[in-house]
Scaffold this motif. Structure first.
Motif, PDB file in Angstrom:
ATOM      1  N   GLY A   1     -73.193 -64.673  36.331  1.00 17.69           N
ATOM      2  CA  GLY A   1     -72.501 -63.714  35.887  1.00 17.69           C
ATOM      3  C   GLY A   1     -73.529 -63.183  34.491  1.00 17.69           C
TER       4      GLY A   1
ATOM      5  N   THR B   1     -71.510 -55.843  35.247  1.00 18.21           N
ATOM      6  CA  THR B   1     -71.228 -56.990  36.020  1.00 18.21           C
ATOM      7  C   THR B   1     -71.713 -56.678  37.403  1.00 18.21           C
ATOM      8  OG1 THR B   1     -69.622 -57.875  34.559  1.00 18.21           O
ATOM      9  CG2 THR B   1     -69.504 -58.624  36.674  1.00 18.21           C
TER      10      THR B   1
ATOM     11  N   ASP C   1     -67.617 -62.559  38.245  1.00 13.50           N
ATOM     12  CA  ASP C   1     -66.582 -62.777  37.150  1.00 13.50           C
ATOM     13  C   ASP C   1     -65.243 -61.940  37.889  1.00 13.50           C
ATOM     14  OD1 ASP C   1     -68.213 -63.759  35.550  1.00 13.50           O
ATOM     15  OD2 ASP C   1     -68.035 -62.215  33.974  1.00 13.50           O
TER      16      ASP C   1
END
Length: 255
Positions: free
Chosen positions: A12, A31, A36
């Motif tokens: 991540g 991201t 996540d």
């Protein structure tokens, strides 16, 4: 000044933030969809899909810096002819099929085993209770846990932007010879070995990695960035320093 788009690996975006804090603004740390706890659209089912996802969000004067699978995404982006993409920096990237140098399968490894493979000296990496291990479900969604594409090597001959490959010398996930093979597959690419660092030099040697990236980015020759698109980002960073081709542990630089 170029915008640096930092693409994270399997753990991540958190491991990229120490690096982001040492680079000149603007710096974007998205991201990947599916990591996540974020949603991943069904049409994003491969690394090539993820590269196309970012390609549609790159505007003028962007340099992409990718670590691990983020480096694989950066390599795929280098093939797409994105007008605003000025160059790519592959940091201990995966994705290439290199005979005799397989990518280590991280499934089932204990945190201690993973740390031993990932770092030159795990004891020197500051403890961070929020830091997670690999997101195996998200990795599997994009890679099927194969971690290589047998077509990538031949396709990299068509890379359309400058590429620089940076490798933590002590990487036990993908070896330095694997990194050299990556650089050899990309016409005109340069290769820099980073001593006393492993698979995540942004955690183990952030100052030295940032200093080297600043040199690479400055050499591309870019102008003021114009941004477009709804990237989910954390803009961070400042700094100004130099580096050398083999960046030793005494080199540094920071904000």
């Amino acid at each position: 000044m170029t915008t640096c788009l930092l693409l994270h690996g399997g753990a991540g975006p958190a491991p990229m933030r120490p690096l982001a804090e040492l680079l000149p603004s603007p710096v974007l740390v998205p991201t990947h969809p599916g990591f996540d706890g974020t949603d991943r659209p069904a049409e994003l089912a491969s690394i090539r899909d993820l590269a196309a996802h970012y390609a549609g969000r790159i505007d003028d004067d962007v340099t992409v810096v990718g670590n691990s699978i983020g480096g694989w995404v950066a390599a795929e982006l280098a093939l797409l002819g994105v007008p605003g993409l000025r160059g790519v920096v592959l940091v201990n990237a995966v994705g290439l099929d290199v005979p005799g140098h397989p990518v280590t399968d991280v499934r089932g490894l204990t945190p201690e085993e993973l740390a031993k493979l990932s770092f030159h000296d795990p004891a020197r990496v500051p403890a961070d209770p929020s830091r997670q291990g690999p997101d195996v479900a998200a990795l599997a969604a994009y890679t099927g846990m194969r971690m290589t594409d047998p077509t990538l090597r031949s396709r990299l001959s068509g890379a359309k932007v400058p590429a620089h490959v940076i490798w933590g010398e002590s990487d036990g996930i993908v070896t330095a010879d694997y990194g050299r093979a990556y650089a050899e597959a990309i016409p005109g690419a340069t290769f820099t070995l980073l001593p006393e660092a492993g698979h995540l030099p942004q955690l183990e040697a952030p100052d030295r990695l940032a200093a080297l990236i600043r040199v690479v980015v400055a050499g591309i020759g870019v102008s003021t960035p114009v941004r477009r698109g709804p990237l989910v980002v954390q803009p961070l960073g400042c700094g100004n320093a130099g580096g050398v081709t083999r960046l030793g542990s005494e080199a540094g630089g920071g904000c």
